[in-house]
Design an enzyme around this catalytic site. Structure first.
Site, PDB file in Angstrom:
ATOM      1  N   HIS A  82       0.844  -1.200   0.000  1.00 60.70           N
ATOM      2  CA  HIS A  82       0.000   0.000   0.000  1.00 60.70           C
ATOM      3  C   HIS A  82       0.877   1.247   0.000  1.00 60.70           C
ATOM      4  O   HIS A  82       1.841   1.336   0.757  1.00 60.70           O
ATOM      5  CB  HIS A  82      -0.891   0.003   1.250  1.00 60.70           C
ATOM      6  CG  HIS A  82      -1.758   1.220   1.339  1.00 60.70           C
ATOM      7  ND1 HIS A  82      -2.952   1.321   0.651  1.00 60.70           N
ATOM      8  CD2 HIS A  82      -1.604   2.384   2.000  1.00 60.70           C
ATOM      9  CE1 HIS A  82      -3.490   2.503   0.897  1.00 60.70           C
ATOM     10  NE2 HIS A  82      -2.697   3.174   1.712  1.00 60.70           N
ATOM     11  N   ASP A 161     -14.960   3.099   8.137  1.00 65.28           N
ATOM     12  CA  ASP A 161     -13.936   4.052   7.685  1.00 65.28           C
ATOM     13  C   ASP A 161     -14.507   4.973   6.616  1.00 65.28           C
ATOM     14  O   ASP A 161     -14.231   6.169   6.606  1.00 65.28           O
ATOM     15  CB  ASP A 161     -12.709   3.306   7.157  1.00 65.28           C
ATOM     16  CG  ASP A 161     -11.729   4.291   6.535  1.00 65.28           C
ATOM     17  OD1 ASP A 161     -11.237   5.157   7.273  1.00 65.28           O
ATOM     18  OD2 ASP A 161     -11.506   4.227   5.317  1.00 65.28           O
ATOM     19  N   ARG A 168     -14.629  13.241   8.506  1.00 65.33           N
ATOM     20  CA  ARG A 168     -13.340  13.896   8.809  1.00 65.33           C
ATOM     21  C   ARG A 168     -13.016  14.962   7.769  1.00 65.33           C
ATOM     22  O   ARG A 168     -12.470  16.018   8.092  1.00 65.33           O
ATOM     23  CB  ARG A 168     -12.228  12.829   8.855  1.00 65.33           C
ATOM     24  CG  ARG A 168     -12.268  11.986  10.124  1.00 65.33           C
ATOM     25  CD  ARG A 168     -11.392  10.757   9.976  1.00 65.33           C
ATOM     26  NE  ARG A 168     -10.001  11.099   9.745  1.00 65.33           N
ATOM     27  CZ  ARG A 168      -9.144  10.340   9.071  1.00 65.33           C
ATOM     28  NH1 ARG A 168      -9.522   9.184   8.558  1.00 65.33           N
ATOM     29  NH2 ARG A 168      -7.910  10.721   8.920  1.00 65.33           N
ATOM     30  N   SER A 183      -7.382   4.337   9.617  1.00 66.52           N
ATOM     31  CA  SER A 183      -8.151   4.317   8.374  1.00 66.52           C
ATOM     32  C   SER A 183      -7.453   3.432   7.329  1.00 66.52           C
ATOM     33  O   SER A 183      -8.072   2.548   6.723  1.00 66.52           O
ATOM     34  CB  SER A 183      -8.282   5.758   7.880  1.00 66.52           C
ATOM     35  OG  SER A 183      -8.683   5.809   6.558  1.00 66.52           O
ATOM     36  N   LYS A 187      -8.505  -0.963   6.252  1.00 66.15           N
ATOM     37  CA  LYS A 187      -8.791  -1.478   4.911  1.00 66.15           C
ATOM     38  C   LYS A 187      -7.821  -2.598   4.543  1.00 66.15           C
ATOM     39  O   LYS A 187      -8.181  -3.573   3.893  1.00 66.15           O
ATOM     40  CB  LYS A 187      -8.729  -0.338   3.893  1.00 66.15           C
ATOM     41  CG  LYS A 187      -9.944   0.597   4.024  1.00 66.15           C
ATOM     42  CD  LYS A 187      -9.845   1.837   3.181  1.00 66.15           C
ATOM     43  CE  LYS A 187      -8.885   2.829   3.741  1.00 66.15           C
ATOM     44  NZ  LYS A 187      -9.114   4.235   3.449  1.00 66.15           N
TER      45      LYS A 187
HETATM   46  N1  URA Z   1      -5.836   7.626   3.246  1.00 63.49           N
HETATM   47  C1  URA Z   1      -6.762   6.893   3.910  1.00 63.49           C
HETATM   48  O1  URA Z   1      -7.160   5.834   3.454  1.00 63.49           O
HETATM   49  N2  URA Z   1      -7.208   7.369   5.085  1.00 63.49           N
HETATM   50  C2  URA Z   1      -6.798   8.530   5.651  1.00 63.49           C
HETATM   51  O2  URA Z   1      -7.241   8.884   6.721  1.00 63.49           O
HETATM   52  C3  URA Z   1      -5.837   9.271   4.940  1.00 63.49           C
HETATM   53  C4  URA Z   1      -5.368   8.793   3.741  1.00 63.49           C
END
Ligand code: URA
Length: 433
Positions: A82, A161, A168, A183, A187
């Site tokens: 990632h 999320d 957010r 966050s 995932k």
């Molecule tokens: N990317 C994400 O997936 N979440 C965040 O909070 C910031 C960047």
């Protein structure tokens, strides 16, 4: 339990119990906690922070709010990769087939681009016919057969999320290390891999502008992985200029194919070998990083990952001929240049502005609903440290719009030349294990 008490407790800087965190995430996802209370709690977290144990609990609760993908029927150790996002970051298109060619099964879910950063799924869609929505069984069967599949994120992956991130975004609470780390990692945990390699970017084109912030984010994510039993390694890399020379979609795929053929820009080769090396060590394919780097450099230079990429493209309905004829990918109608006004050496570049300029040309989205122009983009004719002569091209703009003036103005202002030679800093800034 009452949400008002939980908010008050965090406002005072207390550590939440695990049940409190589960309560917040479960009730918010179910619509039983209103946005105004969640906003107050998110702001309290921004101001007071979270401990490692709280952050891990938050991550797990968000991951469990939706499907947890079961990859157990894929043979071998599944390693995910990632990137925290950057400009010109097409590394997945190279790292994934390279790690797969070495023997690591790669079952990857990727995202779309938003704002100044691109997304792997958009880039792959510039290959005619390529499908990113593949049924779960087909996805697993493809990884067992080709060692590689890359699909879009399923609708029910970490829905908590998704809801929290949207809130957010409009309550000035994105900018919190535990919230960002939770966050991203929620995932990754939900996506089901056994181990995770993170490419945490620092610099003008990244979420984290300084190396210190990027280190803190990387350490927090590695700690979450450890607490949740997923081996996680973070590579810190510079994003003080776009990666490689191409920014866009079809043009980034062309550049990725160039690297898979054994050529392409040195920075792109370096980062892909580094990331793939960590994936291969976590995946048990090579005994040490030194061996992995050496073997993978040879494999990349010898074009050994190219047939894996071609099989992967064909398996997902894409036209495999583009791998042999990348020039057949979408090309923009107009090409213009931004030229240097003076002699000098490329000293600084605002990568975020380059990403925004590419977005203005059509390569990215201002909002999630926008459609993108796969042929639009920017080619960097100069990189940090390069000598520049007045009148030489710094950027080449690819556009289907006759008027590219908005992007051009940004590009004219997004770099600085120095009088004397400049040596760019290292690309790889550290590794956190
Ligand atoms: N990317 C994400 O997936 N979440 C965040 O909070 C910031 C960047």
């Amino acid at each position: 339990m009452r949400m008002v008490d939980v908010i008050h407790s965090k406002r005072l800087g207390n550590e939440h119990a695990a049940e409190e965190i589960r309560f917040i995430v479960e009730k918010y996802t179910a619509g039983e906690i209103p946005d105004y209370q969640m906003s107050a709690w998110l702001m309290a977290v921004c101001l007071q922070g979270m401990t490692a144990a709280e952050t891990a609990e938050l991550t797990l609760a968000m991951a469990k709010s939706g499907d947890i993908v079961d990859l157990s029927s894929i043979r071998g150790i599944k390693v995910d990769k990632h990137s925290t996002g950057g400009v010109g970051d097409k590394t997945t298109l190279i790292v994934a087939p390279l790690a797969a060619a070495a023997g690591v099964p790669v079952a990857k879910m990727s995202g779309r681009g938003l704002g100044h950063t691109g997304g792997t799924i958009d880039k792959l869609e510039s290959i005619p016919g390529f499908r990113v929505d593949v049924a779960r069984e087909t996805f697993i069967e493809q990884v067992n057969r080709c060692k590689l599949a890359v699909v879009g994120q399923s609708g029910n992956l970490a829905p908590a999320d998704k809801k929290m991130y949207a809130l957010r975004d409009v309550t000035a609470t994105v900018d919190s290390i535990p919230l960002i780390a939770g966050s991203i990692m929620s995932k990754k945990i939900a996506a089901g891999a056994d181990a995770i390699v993170l490419d945490v970017k620092a610099g003008s084109g990244a979420f984290m502008k300084s190396l210190e912030e990027a280190q803190l984010l990387a350490q927090t994510m590695v700690d979450i992985g450890k607490q949740l039993g997923k081996r996680t390694v973070a590579v810190l890399s510079a994003m003080d200029q776009p990666l490689g020379r191409e920014v866009g979609n079809a043009n980034e795929v062309r550049e990725a194919i160039e690297v898979l053929r054994g050529g392409g820009p040195a920075d792109l080769q370096e980062i892909t070998v580094e990331l793939a090396a960590h994936m291969c060590v976590l995946g048990g394919v090579f005994p040490s990083l030194e061996t992995a780097r050496e073997m993978l450099s040879d494999m990349l230079a010898g074009g050994q990952a190219l047939p894996v990429f071609k099989r992967f493209v064909a398996a997902q309905g894409g036209d495999p001929d583009v791998v042999d004829r990348p020039e057949s990918l979408a090309q923009a109608k107009f090409r213009t240049e931004v030229q240097a006004q003076a002699d000098g050496y490329m000293a600084r570049m605002n990568a975020e502005q380059v990403g925004i300029a590419a977005m203005l040309l059509g390569a990215g989205r201002k909002t999630k609903e926008d459609t993108i122009d796969l042929a639009a983009g920017i080619t960097l004719r100069k990189k940090l440290g390069d000598p520049v002569r007045a009148g030489e091209a710094i950027f080449e703009l690819h556009s289907n719009k006759e008027d590219d003036s908005e992007a051009r103005v940004l590009l004219e202002q997004c770099y600085e030349l120095a009088d004397g030679p400049v040596s760019p800093g290292p690309l790889i800034r550290g590794v956190i294990e």
